[in-house]
Write an enzyme that holds these catalytic residues in place. Structure first.
Site, mmCIF file in Angstrom:
data_model
loop_
_atom_site.group_PDB
_atom_site.id
_atom_site.type_symbol
_atom_site.label_atom_id
_atom_site.label_comp_id
_atom_site.label_asym_id
_atom_site.label_seq_id
_atom_site.Cartn_x
_atom_site.Cartn_y
_atom_site.Cartn_z
ATOM 1 N N LYS A 1 -0.072 -6.263 -5.905
ATOM 2 C CA LYS A 1 0.609 -5.065 -5.396
ATOM 3 C C LYS A 1 2.020 -4.971 -5.981
ATOM 4 C CE LYS A 1 -2.184 -4.975 -1.233
ATOM 5 N NZ LYS A 1 -2.397 -5.349 0.165
ATOM 6 N N GLN B 1 0.908 -7.978 4.893
ATOM 7 C CA GLN B 1 -0.428 -8.376 4.455
ATOM 8 C C GLN B 1 -1.218 -9.003 5.602
ATOM 9 O OE1 GLN B 1 -1.649 -7.591 1.491
ATOM 10 N NE2 GLN B 1 -3.597 -8.648 1.704
ATOM 11 N N ASP C 1 0.189 1.600 4.791
ATOM 12 C CA ASP C 1 -1.190 1.143 4.991
ATOM 13 C C ASP C 1 -1.983 2.160 5.810
ATOM 14 O OD1 ASP C 1 -2.031 -1.285 3.823
ATOM 15 O OD2 ASP C 1 -0.828 -2.472 5.227
HETATM 16 N N1 GUN Z 1 -5.549 -7.374 3.715
HETATM 17 C C1 GUN Z 1 -6.650 -6.980 3.014
HETATM 18 N N2 GUN Z 1 -6.532 -5.674 2.666
HETATM 19 C C2 GUN Z 1 -5.335 -5.236 3.165
HETATM 20 C C3 GUN Z 1 -4.670 -3.987 3.109
HETATM 21 O O1 GUN Z 1 -5.151 -2.978 2.575
HETATM 22 N N3 GUN Z 1 -3.462 -3.946 3.718
HETATM 23 C C4 GUN Z 1 -2.910 -5.025 4.349
HETATM 24 N N4 GUN Z 1 -1.728 -4.883 4.935
HETATM 25 N N5 GUN Z 1 -3.530 -6.207 4.414
HETATM 26 C C5 GUN Z 1 -4.724 -6.307 3.814
#
Ligand code: GUN
Length: 283
Positions: free
Chosen positions: A53, A97, A120
């Protein structure tokens, strides 16, 4: 019939080029978009996702900060960090995350993020805007699936879409996005008897359960669009989705591969959400 591949890498590339242009325009106007990514603990898969990311932000000219904390970080300390980032004008998106260590309540953390920075789209507010059709930030994975479906050129109006999986992050928002696009939507899950009965009637199937070979050739209507959200490993340790790709591609009209389908789109739509959040502040 052999299905056409829906190329998530190519689509990501073109959307990321637009993101880059929008990021540059915002920066030139004094509103450089910024994303804060918080990782708590040392889960190796999460560390990879977070790194990807941050790397994607750099490639698109989005400012990012990565905050990494020991698994022992207290919930109050994490909430205090989120408060500080909520008040930081250089940050337009905050992503914590998941999964978090067990002593931290993920709902409290998600709800602590300012609505305008919820890139998100996991908060109750964001879910509510999706539910009611109001503008808002959409969860990246189902948002990316919609872009992949749109790229086929098939109009969803009057089509029957079956979503397999009912998670808050993928299945439920996916169903709402399809509904908003005028599809007739069925949501199937682990307690659905005779899954194949439903999927065989579907013009669009989105598989998001996290179990390989959930969707096989005999379960798919000829010509259907098949979107595979799964990220699993087969017996040889190779990445595979929820769909039996080799079998289903002989029946479907379009299919997303794993890897190279939904995966790249998830990060891309996070970047889009960050740009949207920054644009809203700049407006
Ligand atoms: N863990 C796995 N996928 C995601 C996501 O799209 N966002 C977040 N914050 N954590 C994740």
């Amino acid at each position: 019939m052999t299905a056409q591949l829906i190329d998530g890498i190519a689509l990501s590339k073109s959307i990321r080029a637009e993101v880059g242009a929008r990021a540059a325009a915002l920066a030139a106007a004094g509103h450089r978009p910024g994303l804060a990514v918080i990782l708590v603990g040392d889960d190796p898969a999460s560390a990879v996702y977070v790194r990807n990311k941050v790397k994607a932000c750099a490639e698109c000219g989005i400012h990012s900060v990565l905050e990494q904390y020991d698994a022992a970080l207290g919930q109050a300390e994490l909430l205090a960090r989120i408060e500080a980032l909520n008040a930081d004008a250089s940050i337009h998106g905050i992503l914590v995350q998941m999964p978090l260590p067990r002593h931290i309540d993920p709902h409290k953390v998600i709800e602590a993020i300012a609505t305008a920075k919820d890139v998100d789209g996991f908060s109750v507010h964001s879910a509510g805007t999706l539910m009611t059709g109001l503008p808002g930030l959409r969860p990246a994975t189902p948002y990316g699936c919609m872009k992949l479906i749109e790229s086929t050129g098939v109009d969803l109006r009057g089509k029957h879409a079956v979503v397999v999986g009912r998670s808050n992050t993928v299945g439920k928002p996916m169903a709402l996005l399809l509904l908003q696009a005028n599809a007739t939507v069925t949501v199937c899950h682990s307690a659905t008897p005779d899954l194949a009965h439903h999927t065989r009637q579907a013009d669009v199937v989105v598989a998001a359960v996290g179990r390989r070979n959930t969707l096989t050739a005999s379960m798919v209507k000829p010509g259907a669009i098949v979107v595979d959200v799964g990220m699993n490993r087969n017996d040889e340790g190779k990445l595979c989705g929820d769909v039996d790709f080799a079998g289903v591609r002989e029946v479907a009209g379009w299919i997303t591969p794993v890897p190279g389908g939904v995966g790249p789109m998830t990060i891309t739509m996070l970047l889009v959400n960050t740009i949207e959040a920054a644009s809203a502040t700049a407006a």
